[in-house]
Design an enzyme around this catalytic site. Structure first.
Site, PDB file in Angstrom:
ATOM      1  N   GLU A 190       0.788  -1.228   0.000  1.00  0.00           N
ATOM      2  CA  GLU A 190       0.000   0.000   0.000  1.00  0.00           C
ATOM      3  C   GLU A 190       0.818   1.275   0.000  1.00  0.00           C
ATOM      4  O   GLU A 190       0.451   2.265   0.654  1.00  0.00           O
ATOM      5  CB  GLU A 190      -0.928  -0.014   1.212  1.00  0.00           C
ATOM      6  CG  GLU A 190      -0.223   0.030   2.573  1.00  0.00           C
ATOM      7  CD  GLU A 190       0.143  -1.312   3.155  1.00  0.00           C
ATOM      8  OE1 GLU A 190       0.437  -1.389   4.350  1.00  0.00           O
ATOM      9  OE2 GLU A 190       0.126  -2.308   2.401  1.00  0.00           O
ATOM     10  N   HIS A 228      -8.333  -3.826  -1.203  1.00  0.00           N
ATOM     11  CA  HIS A 228      -7.576  -3.957   0.043  1.00  0.00           C
ATOM     12  C   HIS A 228      -6.479  -2.896   0.118  1.00  0.00           C
ATOM     13  O   HIS A 228      -6.361  -2.170   1.125  1.00  0.00           O
ATOM     14  CB  HIS A 228      -6.973  -5.357   0.120  1.00  0.00           C
ATOM     15  CG  HIS A 228      -6.191  -5.608   1.381  1.00  0.00           C
ATOM     16  ND1 HIS A 228      -6.748  -6.186   2.490  1.00  0.00           N
ATOM     17  CD2 HIS A 228      -4.899  -5.347   1.701  1.00  0.00           C
ATOM     18  CE1 HIS A 228      -5.841  -6.269   3.451  1.00  0.00           C
ATOM     19  NE2 HIS A 228      -4.701  -5.770   2.986  1.00  0.00           N
ATOM     20  N   GLU A 229      -5.676  -2.795  -0.931  1.00  0.00           N
ATOM     21  CA  GLU A 229      -4.565  -1.838  -0.899  1.00  0.00           C
ATOM     22  C   GLU A 229      -5.075  -0.398  -0.869  1.00  0.00           C
ATOM     23  O   GLU A 229      -4.476   0.463  -0.222  1.00  0.00           O
ATOM     24  CB  GLU A 229      -3.634  -2.062  -2.091  1.00  0.00           C
ATOM     25  CG  GLU A 229      -3.082  -3.477  -2.203  1.00  0.00           C
ATOM     26  CD  GLU A 229      -2.431  -3.989  -0.931  1.00  0.00           C
ATOM     27  OE1 GLU A 229      -1.902  -3.171  -0.153  1.00  0.00           O
ATOM     28  OE2 GLU A 229      -2.465  -5.202  -0.692  1.00  0.00           O
ATOM     29  N   HIS A 235      -6.014   0.646   2.584  1.00  0.00           N
ATOM     30  CA  HIS A 235      -4.846   1.005   3.394  1.00  0.00           C
ATOM     31  C   HIS A 235      -4.550   2.509   3.349  1.00  0.00           C
ATOM     32  O   HIS A 235      -3.832   3.022   4.221  1.00  0.00           O
ATOM     33  CB  HIS A 235      -3.610   0.250   2.905  1.00  0.00           C
ATOM     34  CG  HIS A 235      -3.373  -1.049   3.589  1.00  0.00           C
ATOM     35  ND1 HIS A 235      -3.271  -1.180   4.956  1.00  0.00           N
ATOM     36  CD2 HIS A 235      -3.179  -2.308   3.081  1.00  0.00           C
ATOM     37  CE1 HIS A 235      -3.033  -2.442   5.272  1.00  0.00           C
ATOM     38  NE2 HIS A 235      -2.975  -3.150   4.159  1.00  0.00           N
ATOM     39  N   GLU A 293      -3.931  -4.242   9.265  1.00  0.00           N
ATOM     40  CA  GLU A 293      -4.524  -5.261   8.392  1.00  0.00           C
ATOM     41  C   GLU A 293      -5.941  -5.666   8.778  1.00  0.00           C
ATOM     42  O   GLU A 293      -6.767  -5.933   7.901  1.00  0.00           O
ATOM     43  CB  GLU A 293      -3.612  -6.487   8.350  1.00  0.00           C
ATOM     44  CG  GLU A 293      -2.247  -6.214   7.757  1.00  0.00           C
ATOM     45  CD  GLU A 293      -2.291  -5.707   6.311  1.00  0.00           C
ATOM     46  OE1 GLU A 293      -3.358  -5.773   5.679  1.00  0.00           O
ATOM     47  OE2 GLU A 293      -1.244  -5.245   5.844  1.00  0.00           O
ATOM     48  N   ASP A 352       8.087 -10.058  10.669  1.00  0.00           N
ATOM     49  CA  ASP A 352       7.354 -10.863   9.692  1.00  0.00           C
ATOM     50  C   ASP A 352       6.638 -12.038  10.351  1.00  0.00           C
ATOM     51  O   ASP A 352       5.661 -12.556   9.800  1.00  0.00           O
ATOM     52  CB  ASP A 352       8.308 -11.392   8.614  1.00  0.00           C
ATOM     53  CG  ASP A 352       8.542 -10.374   7.510  1.00  0.00           C
ATOM     54  OD1 ASP A 352       8.105  -9.221   7.677  1.00  0.00           O
ATOM     55  OD2 ASP A 352       9.179 -10.717   6.503  1.00  0.00           O
ATOM     56  N   TYR A 371      -4.957 -10.221  10.027  1.00  0.00           N
ATOM     57  CA  TYR A 371      -5.890  -9.847   8.963  1.00  0.00           C
ATOM     58  C   TYR A 371      -7.327 -10.241   9.311  1.00  0.00           C
ATOM     59  O   TYR A 371      -8.235  -9.399   9.355  1.00  0.00           O
ATOM     60  CB  TYR A 371      -5.493 -10.532   7.660  1.00  0.00           C
ATOM     61  CG  TYR A 371      -4.240 -10.023   7.006  1.00  0.00           C
ATOM     62  CD1 TYR A 371      -4.297  -9.267   5.836  1.00  0.00           C
ATOM     63  CD2 TYR A 371      -2.980 -10.318   7.520  1.00  0.00           C
ATOM     64  CE1 TYR A 371      -3.149  -8.811   5.217  1.00  0.00           C
ATOM     65  CE2 TYR A 371      -1.820  -9.873   6.903  1.00  0.00           C
ATOM     66  CZ  TYR A 371      -1.909  -9.117   5.747  1.00  0.00           C
ATOM     67  OH  TYR A 371      -0.762  -8.673   5.137  1.00  0.00           O
TER      68      TYR A 371
END
Length: 634
Positions: free
Chosen positions: A302, A326-327, A330, A349, A407, A415
Site C-alpha cells: 500500500e 484492500h490496498e 490502506h 490489516e 514478519d 488480517y
C-alpha cells in the site's frame, strides 16, 4: 520505555508540540508526543531514540547502479532534537557508509554498532549542534529491500528492472533513517536512472519524463509532503509505461502487458469513490498502481499514491480485484493512521480487511462480499491451527514479538481475526453508528501512528462511552489481548456456499464434475469448491477434475493455488509440471511458502521435488519470500 522526564526529553516534547524544530512538517500533522512517549509505543525493532532525537524529513539523492546492483548517493536528514541532545541513532543493515556531514559540509563523527541478524546495526551520529545531517552511502550489497532483475525476469525481456519492498524493517538496507513505523517522516528524492529506464516512487512525481543527469542517465524527482512511516518509501526503475484510469487514478506497468493490465483495473476510480463515501476524503492526491514483474513477494503493498501489485491479480476477468480494494483501503488504515509498532500490525490489516469488504459490497453487492468474508473465515481457522490452536500465543491480536522478526506476526490472525473483531463491534452497535465512529477515528488520528492501547482507549471514549452492557457485549480486552477466537465472533456466511459444499461432497463420493455449475460460478465459488474437496482423492477422481476444469492450466492464480494444494496433498504426480511452472513463474509468498510447506510434509514423495525445485527458483524470489521458504526447505 525509559522515562521521558529529563530536561532534554521534556524540551523535545515541547518542540514536537510546537513544531518549531520541524519546518517541513509544519504544513501537516505531526505524530503526537503522547504516542511516542507511551510505554507500549517503544519499538523493539528499531535502534532509534525518538524522545532524544527524531528524524522528521529525508532528502534522498541516489543513483541506481544496475551494474553494481546498488543505490549510491546521499540522504539528508532533518532532526528534531532536544537542545542538549548530542547524538541521533539511525537504523541500518549492511549499508556502506562513506561519511556524515552537517548541512554546511563539516564532517560529523559516526559509528556503526554491533550487528544483530534481524535488526542490523545502529548508526550513531554525533550532532555537534547540527539539526540536519547528510549521510553519504551505498545500499547494502544484496540488501533485502531491493531486487535487481535481469531482462529475462521481466515481461518485456529487453531491459533490467529494480523494485523495493520495505515492509516491515527492510528499508534500512537502502535508506539510513529511523526505520520505525511510529516515526513518521516527510521526504523528497532525486533518483538517477539509466537512459531508457523510468523511475517511479510512492510520492508525487515532479518530473514525469525525467531530466538529463550530468553523469548520464535521467534524473527523476519526487516529493511526499505528508509524514509517512519509513517502510512506505518505495521505488521501482524499469521499462515502465503509464495509462490513466480516471481523473486521479492510473496504472504503471511494462508496455508489453499494459493493455490487459489496464483492462483488468478499469474500476479503480469507482473504488476510490466508494471508499470515500464510507470513511471520508482520500488524502493523498492521486491513487495509481504499479503492476510489477512476478517476483514481487506480496499480493500488493500500500505505498502511498502508488500501490505496488503482483501480476497474479491479472486473471483476465477482473475476478481478483478485491486485492486492489484492500490496498486502496490502506490509504486510510495503514497510511493515514498506521501501527506504531509491529506488535500493533493488526491495526493496519484487520481494519483494512474489514474496509476492503465494505468497498466490495458497495461496488459488487453483498453476495460477493459475503463470499469473500466467508473464505476469510476459513483462512482464520487455518491460521489459528497453524498458531498452535486456540491457546497458541500468536492467536492474540496484540503480539509479543520480542527477539523475533516482525514478519512472524504477518499472519491471517492480524488480517482475519482483526476484521472479525470489527464486524463483531458493528453487530453490537449497528452499522450506522459504527461507520460514524470509524470515520471520526480516521479524522482524529490522521497522519499519526497508533498503538493497540491507544485504539482501545479511543474506542471506549468515543463509542462505548462507559456503557457496561456494550462493553460486555463486545469484550474488547478478550479480543485484543486474549487467545483464540471469542465466542461472540461474527461469522459472515455466504448463502451460495452450502450448495457449493454439497457438490464438492458429492464429487468426493463419486458424483460427476459439476461442469454447468462451474461455468456459472464466480472465482470465490470455484475456489471454495476445490478447497472443500477431501485431501484424499483417487488419482482417477483428480484426473477427471483436472480434465473437466483445466485446473493445471488455470490462469486464475487463486484457483490454480487451491488445485495445487489439493494435488500435493494427494501426491498427484500429473500435476507436478503445473506446480513447477507455478512456483517458477511467480514469487508471491502467499502461494510459494504454503506449497513448499505442503511438499516438505509429503516426505519421500514431496521433499525431493521441493529441494530440487527450490534450488532452481530461490534466486528468482525476493528476499521476503526467500527468508520464509529458507526456513521450510531444509
Amino acid at each position: 520505555m525509559p522515562s521521558f522526564k529529563s530536561t532534554a526529553r521534556a524540551a523535545l516534547l515541547a518542540l514536537l508540540l510546537s513544531g518549531a524544530a520541524m519546518p517541513v512538517l509544519a504544513q501537516t500533522p505531526s505524530p503526537p508526543p503522547a504516542i511516542l512517549a507511551a510505554p507500549e509505543a517503544r519499538d523493539i525493532h528499531s535502534y532509534a531514540q525518538p524522545l532524544v532525537a527524531r528524524v522528521t524529513h529525508i532528502d534522498l539523492d541516489l543513483t541506481a547502479d544496475f551494474a553494481g546492483q546498488k543505490m549510491t548517493g546521499s540522504a539528508g536528514l532533518d532532526i528534531a532534537a532536544a537542545p542538549d541532545a548530542t547524538e541521533v541513532v539511525l537504523d541500518s543493515k549492511g549499508l556502506v557508509i562513506h561519511g556524515v556531514t552537517d548541512a554546511k559540509g563539516a564532517a560529523l563523527p559516526w559509528t556503526l554498532g554491533k550487528v544483530d541478524p534481524i535488526l542490523g546495526a545502529p548508526l550513531t551520529v554525533q550532532l555537534n549542534g547540527a539539526r540536519r545531517i547528510v549521510v553519504s552511502y551505498d545500499s547494502a550489497p544484496g540488501g533485502a529491500a531491493l531486487q535487481w532483475l535481469t531482462p529475462a525476469q521481466t515481461a518485456g525481456k529487453q531491459k533490467p528492472y529494480l523494485f523495493s519492498q520495505g515492509e516491515a524493517i527492510l528499508n534500512r538496507t537502502w535508506i539510513p533513517t529511523q526505520d520505525s513505523p511510529g516515526i513518521r517522516q516527510t521526504w523528497t528524492a532525486r533518483i538517477v536512472a539509466p537512459e531508457g529506464l523510468k523511475a517511479v516512487m510512492s510520492a508525487e512525481m515532479l518530473t514525469p519524463d525525467g531530466e538529463p543527469a550530468p553523469g548520464g542517465g535521467r534524473a527523476y524527482r519526487f516529493r511526499m509532503d505528508k509524514p509517512v512511516a519509513s517502510y512506505l518509501i518505495a521505488i521501482a526503475v524499469g521499462d515502465i509505461a503509464f495509462t490513466p484510469l480516471g481523473g486521479r487514478t492510473g496504472v504503471y506497468t511494462e508496455p508489453s502487458v499494459m493493455k490487459k493490465t489496464a483492462n483488468e483495473l478499469v474500476d479503480v476510480e469507482k473504488m476510490v469513490e466508494a471508499a470515500e463515501s464510507l470513511y471520508g476524503p482520500y488524502a493523498w492526491g492521486r491513487y495509481d498502481l504499479l503492476v510489477l514483474p512476478p517476483s514481487f513477494p506480496f499480493g500488493g503493498m500500500e505505498n502511498p499514491r502508488l500501490t505496488f501489485a503482483t501480476p497474479t491479480i491479472i486473471a483476465g476477468d477482473r475476478s481478483l480485484v478485491s486485492l486492489v480494494a484492500h490496498e486502496l483501503a490502506h490509504s486510510w488504515s495503514g497510511n493515514l493512521v498506521n501501527n506504531a509498532t509491529w506488535s500493533d500490525f493488526w491495526l493496519n490489516e484487520g481494519f483494512t480487511v474489514y474496509f476492503e469488504n465494505r468497498i466490495m459490497e458497495k461496488l459488487y453487492g453483498k453476495p460477493r462480499a459475503d463470499m469473500l468474508a466467508d473464505l476469510g473465515w476459513s483462512d482464520l481457522q487455518a491460521a489459528i491451527k497453524d498458531a498452535g490452536g486456540p491457546t497458541g500465543a500468536d492467536t492474540r491480536l496484540h503480539l509479543d514479538l520480542t527477539g523475533r522478526d516482525p514478519d512472524d506476526g504477518m499472519t491471517d490472525i492480524a488480517y482475519e481475526k482483526g476484521a472479525t473483531f470489527l464486524r463483531t463491534i458493528e453487530k453490537a452497535v449497528g452499522r450506522e453508528r459504527w461507520d460514524a465512529y470509524l470515520k471520526g477515528y480516521f479524522a482524529r488520528h490522521a497522519f499519526q501512528s497508533q498503538t493497540t492501547a491507544g485504539f482501545v482507549a479511543d474506542l471506549r471514549a468515543n463509542l462505548i462511552k462507559g456503557d457496561p452492557k456494550l462493553e460486555a457485549a463486545i469484550g474488547v480486552d478478550q479480543w485484543v489481548y486474549g487467545l483464540g477466537l471469542p465466542a461472540n465472533a461474527v461469522h459472515i456466511k455466504s448463502a451460495a456456499f452450502p450448495a457449493v459444499d454439497a457438490l464438492a461432497a458429492a464429487y468426493a463420493k463419486g458424483g460427476p464434475a459439476p461442469a454447468a455449475k462451474w461455468k456459472a460460478w464466480s472465482t470465490p465459488e470455484r475456489t471454495r469448491f476445490v478447497g472443500s474437496l477431501p485431501r484424499q482423492l483417487s488419482k482417477e477422481r483428480l484426473a477427471a477434475l483436472d480434465k473437466a476444469f483445466g485446473l493445471s492450466a488455470q490462469g486464475n492464480s487463486e484457483i490454480r493455488f487451491a488445485w495445487l494444494e489439493l494435488a500435493v496433498a494427494n501426491r498427484y504426480a500429473p500435476a507436478v509440471p503445473s506446480l513447477e511452472a507455478f512456483l517458477t513463474d511467480q514469487g508471491r509468498r502467499k502461494f510459494v511458502a504454503p506449497l513448499f510447506k505442503d511438499l516438505m510434509a509429503q516426505g519421500d514423495w514431496g521433499q525431493p521435488i521441493a529441494k530440487r525445485l527450490y534450488a532452481r527458483t530461490r534466486p528468482l524470489y525476493h528476499a521476503v519470500t526467500r527468508q520464509t521458504v529458507d526456513g521450510i526447505v531444509k
